[in-house]
Design a protein around this motif. Structure first.
Motif, PDB file in Angstrom:
ATOM      1  N   GLU A  54      61.594  -1.439 -33.349  1.00 50.02           N
ATOM      2  CA  GLU A  54      61.324  -2.220 -34.563  1.00 50.02           C
ATOM      3  C   GLU A  54      62.176  -3.486 -34.581  1.00 50.02           C
ATOM      4  O   GLU A  54      63.020  -3.679 -33.714  1.00 50.02           O
ATOM      5  CB  GLU A  54      61.595  -1.351 -35.804  1.00 50.02           C
ATOM      6  CG  GLU A  54      60.637  -0.164 -35.871  1.00 50.02           C
ATOM      7  CD  GLU A  54      60.890   0.805 -37.013  1.00 50.02           C
ATOM      8  OE1 GLU A  54      61.750   0.526 -37.864  1.00 50.02           O
ATOM      9  OE2 GLU A  54      60.219   1.854 -37.041  1.00 50.02           O
ATOM     10  N   GLN A  60      64.432   1.417 -37.977  1.00 51.20           N
ATOM     11  CA  GLN A  60      65.089   1.787 -36.711  1.00 51.20           C
ATOM     12  C   GLN A  60      66.211   0.817 -36.353  1.00 51.20           C
ATOM     13  O   GLN A  60      67.281   1.222 -35.890  1.00 51.20           O
ATOM     14  CB  GLN A  60      64.073   1.817 -35.568  1.00 51.20           C
ATOM     15  CG  GLN A  60      63.093   2.955 -35.645  1.00 51.20           C
ATOM     16  CD  GLN A  60      62.210   3.045 -34.408  1.00 51.20           C
ATOM     17  OE1 GLN A  60      62.419   2.377 -33.395  1.00 51.20           O
ATOM     18  NE2 GLN A  60      61.198   3.892 -34.476  1.00 51.20           N
ATOM     19  N   GLN A 193      49.232   5.689 -31.584  1.00 45.16           N
ATOM     20  CA  GLN A 193      50.207   5.568 -30.499  1.00 45.16           C
ATOM     21  C   GLN A 193      49.616   6.298 -29.284  1.00 45.16           C
ATOM     22  O   GLN A 193      48.532   6.883 -29.383  1.00 45.16           O
ATOM     23  CB  GLN A 193      51.542   6.177 -30.929  1.00 45.16           C
ATOM     24  CG  GLN A 193      52.188   5.394 -32.067  1.00 45.16           C
ATOM     25  CD  GLN A 193      53.537   5.937 -32.484  1.00 45.16           C
ATOM     26  OE1 GLN A 193      53.855   7.090 -32.242  1.00 45.16           O
ATOM     27  NE2 GLN A 193      54.334   5.112 -33.137  1.00 45.16           N
ATOM     28  N   TRP A 214      52.153  -1.355 -31.021  1.00 46.29           N
ATOM     29  CA  TRP A 214      52.070  -1.969 -32.360  1.00 46.29           C
ATOM     30  C   TRP A 214      52.191  -3.485 -32.258  1.00 46.29           C
ATOM     31  O   TRP A 214      51.758  -4.209 -33.150  1.00 46.29           O
ATOM     32  CB  TRP A 214      53.051  -1.356 -33.343  1.00 46.29           C
ATOM     33  CG  TRP A 214      54.463  -1.866 -33.388  1.00 46.29           C
ATOM     34  CD1 TRP A 214      55.565  -1.275 -32.843  1.00 46.29           C
ATOM     35  CD2 TRP A 214      54.953  -3.028 -34.086  1.00 46.29           C
ATOM     36  NE1 TRP A 214      56.689  -2.001 -33.121  1.00 46.29           N
ATOM     37  CE2 TRP A 214      56.343  -3.090 -33.886  1.00 46.29           C
ATOM     38  CE3 TRP A 214      54.354  -4.025 -34.840  1.00 46.29           C
ATOM     39  CZ2 TRP A 214      57.150  -4.097 -34.401  1.00 46.29           C
ATOM     40  CZ3 TRP A 214      55.157  -5.039 -35.357  1.00 46.29           C
ATOM     41  CH2 TRP A 214      56.535  -5.066 -35.141  1.00 46.29           C
ATOM     42  N   PHE A 235      56.663   0.071 -43.018  1.00 44.92           N
ATOM     43  CA  PHE A 235      56.220  -0.585 -41.791  1.00 44.92           C
ATOM     44  C   PHE A 235      54.901  -1.322 -42.025  1.00 44.92           C
ATOM     45  O   PHE A 235      54.691  -2.413 -41.494  1.00 44.92           O
ATOM     46  CB  PHE A 235      56.089   0.451 -40.670  1.00 44.92           C
ATOM     47  CG  PHE A 235      56.105  -0.181 -39.311  1.00 44.92           C
ATOM     48  CD1 PHE A 235      57.278  -0.688 -38.780  1.00 44.92           C
ATOM     49  CD2 PHE A 235      54.950  -0.293 -38.557  1.00 44.92           C
ATOM     50  CE1 PHE A 235      57.305  -1.299 -37.537  1.00 44.92           C
ATOM     51  CE2 PHE A 235      54.960  -0.900 -37.314  1.00 44.92           C
ATOM     52  CZ  PHE A 235      56.142  -1.402 -36.798  1.00 44.92           C
ATOM     53  N   TYR A 256      56.642  10.364 -40.227  1.00 44.92           N
ATOM     54  CA  TYR A 256      56.912   9.618 -39.002  1.00 44.92           C
ATOM     55  C   TYR A 256      58.284  10.059 -38.500  1.00 44.92           C
ATOM     56  O   TYR A 256      59.311   9.747 -39.110  1.00 44.92           O
ATOM     57  CB  TYR A 256      56.909   8.112 -39.266  1.00 44.92           C
ATOM     58  CG  TYR A 256      56.917   7.306 -37.989  1.00 44.92           C
ATOM     59  CD1 TYR A 256      55.760   6.694 -37.525  1.00 44.92           C
ATOM     60  CD2 TYR A 256      58.072   7.177 -37.216  1.00 44.92           C
ATOM     61  CE1 TYR A 256      55.748   5.975 -36.341  1.00 44.92           C
ATOM     62  CE2 TYR A 256      58.066   6.460 -36.035  1.00 44.92           C
ATOM     63  CZ  TYR A 256      56.903   5.856 -35.609  1.00 44.92           C
ATOM     64  OH  TYR A 256      56.892   5.153 -34.425  1.00 44.92           O
TER      65      TYR A 256
HETATM   66  O1  6CS Z   1      53.167   2.244 -35.215  1.00 38.74           O
HETATM   67  C1  6CS Z   1      54.040   2.073 -34.377  1.00 38.74           C
HETATM   68  O2  6CS Z   1      53.808   2.168 -33.188  1.00 38.74           O
HETATM   69  C2  6CS Z   1      55.443   1.710 -34.850  1.00 38.74           C
HETATM   70  N1  6CS Z   1      55.703   2.336 -36.122  1.00 38.74           N
HETATM   71  C3  6CS Z   1      56.916   2.492 -36.558  1.00 38.74           C
HETATM   72  C4  6CS Z   1      57.185   3.040 -37.921  1.00 38.74           C
HETATM   73  N2  6CS Z   1      57.968   2.256 -35.806  1.00 38.74           N
HETATM   74  C5  6CS Z   1      57.868   1.741 -34.433  1.00 38.74           C
HETATM   75  C6  6CS Z   1      56.528   2.107 -33.863  1.00 38.74           C
HETATM   76  O3  6CS Z   1      56.343   1.607 -32.588  1.00 38.74           O
END
Ligand code: 6CS
Length: 361
Positions: A54, A60, A193, A214, A235, A256
């Motif tokens: 992040e 983070q 992800q 992301w 986020f 998360y």
């Molecule tokens: O959605 C994601 O991939 C990102 N989401 C958060 C809350 N932290 C880092 C992550 O890569």
């Protein structure tokens, strides 16, 4: 971007800086550890990299900064931990590899990006598994034998030592269309992800999962390459996804979970005194991390609701509506159990631990 107030006081930090200056005078500034003893038999001067997924101001990174401040203080300025923002060292998956190779000492890693390395880590992809309460979820994460012993052991086999598992908050859905029933996910292009099991969870609702970093997500949502995504509220707001999504569903379908991880070889070779400092810092970070995410998730929900330039329709699922998703999510647990015997044991133990935690509270 929300700017957090520092949790460490100025006094503590100035004291640390003064002590650090003092240590440097005695030991020089050697960061390789050679002849860098601080002169009183204390800790050797060293510099560690702490990579996050992040940006500064996000949970983070703020975690890594607080961790760095505490380690600096504990080591009288001898251990300098440098937090690294997402992107500086590659994608989330590249960062995991850097940690495994020992190119960075510390990383905050999301299990959603290690699913092909440690398949059992995909337990965090299972929706409606952890308690519907963040305090209880963190309690499970802190005390779970399934996670802190069994799963940690599997990560250690690939040179990753998870030092703690912690929540960044409930995840919510955003979409170009309202998402209230499983039917709304029919043919929906859902960004996920990398973890295969996250994809399976969305296939169970009829969606078409699209794994993506992301870093590419804002553009993908804007151009309609994907229709929606899941993330904690802080986020969604801080990465501006709400600007290119008209709807947000407060579904609380999962938490998360992030892992604070260290390269295993590096961790095992730490001096006892330094390892103790790391372990103490990890413990001290538990309530701090919880407070950071809670504060940001609350404040940024208000920001989303009050944003007139980019209005978002916020809809909270009723318990009945959540139940329709839960029913479809439960069978995905069998896929997780099918990964390995270890996975089966981890999930069996974890389910018991969750039940016990919920019953006792
Ligand atoms: O959605 C994601 O991939 C990102 N989401 C958060 C809350 N932290 C880092 C992550 O890569």
């Amino acid at each position: 971007m929300l700017k957090r107030k520092k949790l460490l006081t100025g006094t503590v930090l100035s004291l640390s800086v003064a002590l650090a200056a003092c240590g440097d005078e005695q030991a020089g500034t050697d960061t390789n550890g050679d002849d860098a003893d601080n002169g009183d038999g204390g800790v050797e001067a060293q510099q560690w990299d702490f990579v996050t997924e992040e940006y500064e101001g996000q949970v983070q990174y703020e975690y890594a900064q607080e961790f760095a401040d505490i380690m600096y203080e504990k080591s009288d300025g001898q251990i300098e931990v440098t937090p690294r923002e997402f992107g500086a060292l590659g994608s989330e998956v590249d960062q995991v590899e850097l940690l495994q190779q020992g190119e960075v000492e510390l990383a905050i890693t999301s299990p959603g990006f290690t699913g092909t390395t440690v398949h059992e880590g995909q337990v965090f992809a299972l929706q409606f598994l952890f308690p519907d309460d963040q305090d209880l979820t963190q309690q499970v994460l802190n005390g779970s034998e399934a996670l802190n012993d069994q799963l940690t052991g599997l990560f250690e086999e690939v040179n990753i030592t998870p030092l703690s598992y912690w929540t960044e908050g409930f995840m919510q859905w955003t979409g170009s269309e309202p998402l209230r029933t499983p039917d709304d996910f029919d043919g929906f292009q859902m960004r996920t992800q990398q973890s295969q099991l996250i994809g399976e969870s969305y296939k169970a609702y009829g969606a078409e999962p699209t794994p993506l970093s992301w870093g590419e997500l804002y553009t993908a949502l804007q151009q309609g390459t994907v229709d929606g995504q899941e993330n904690p509220i802080f986020f969604i707001e801080d990465a501006n996804f709400h600007e290119v999504q008209d709807h947000m569903t407060v579904s609380n379908h999962n938490s998360y979970v992030a892992m604070t991880t260290m390269n295993t070889e590096f961790y095992n070779n730490l001096d006892d005194e330094v390892r103790e400092m790391v372990e103490e810092t990890i413990e001290e970070m538990r309530p701090i991390a919880f407070e950071i995410q809670e504060e940001m998730n609350e404040e940024l929900l208000t920001e989303i609701k009050e944003n007139e330039e980019h209005p978002t329709e916020v809809y909270e699922l009723s318990e009945e509506e959540r139940e329709a998703f839960r029913e479809l999510a439960i069978p995905v647990r069998d896929s997780y159990r099918g990964i390995s015997e270890e996975a089966e044991q981890i999930l069996d133990t974890l389910e018991e631990e969750i039940e016990e935690t919920v019953e006792n509270n």
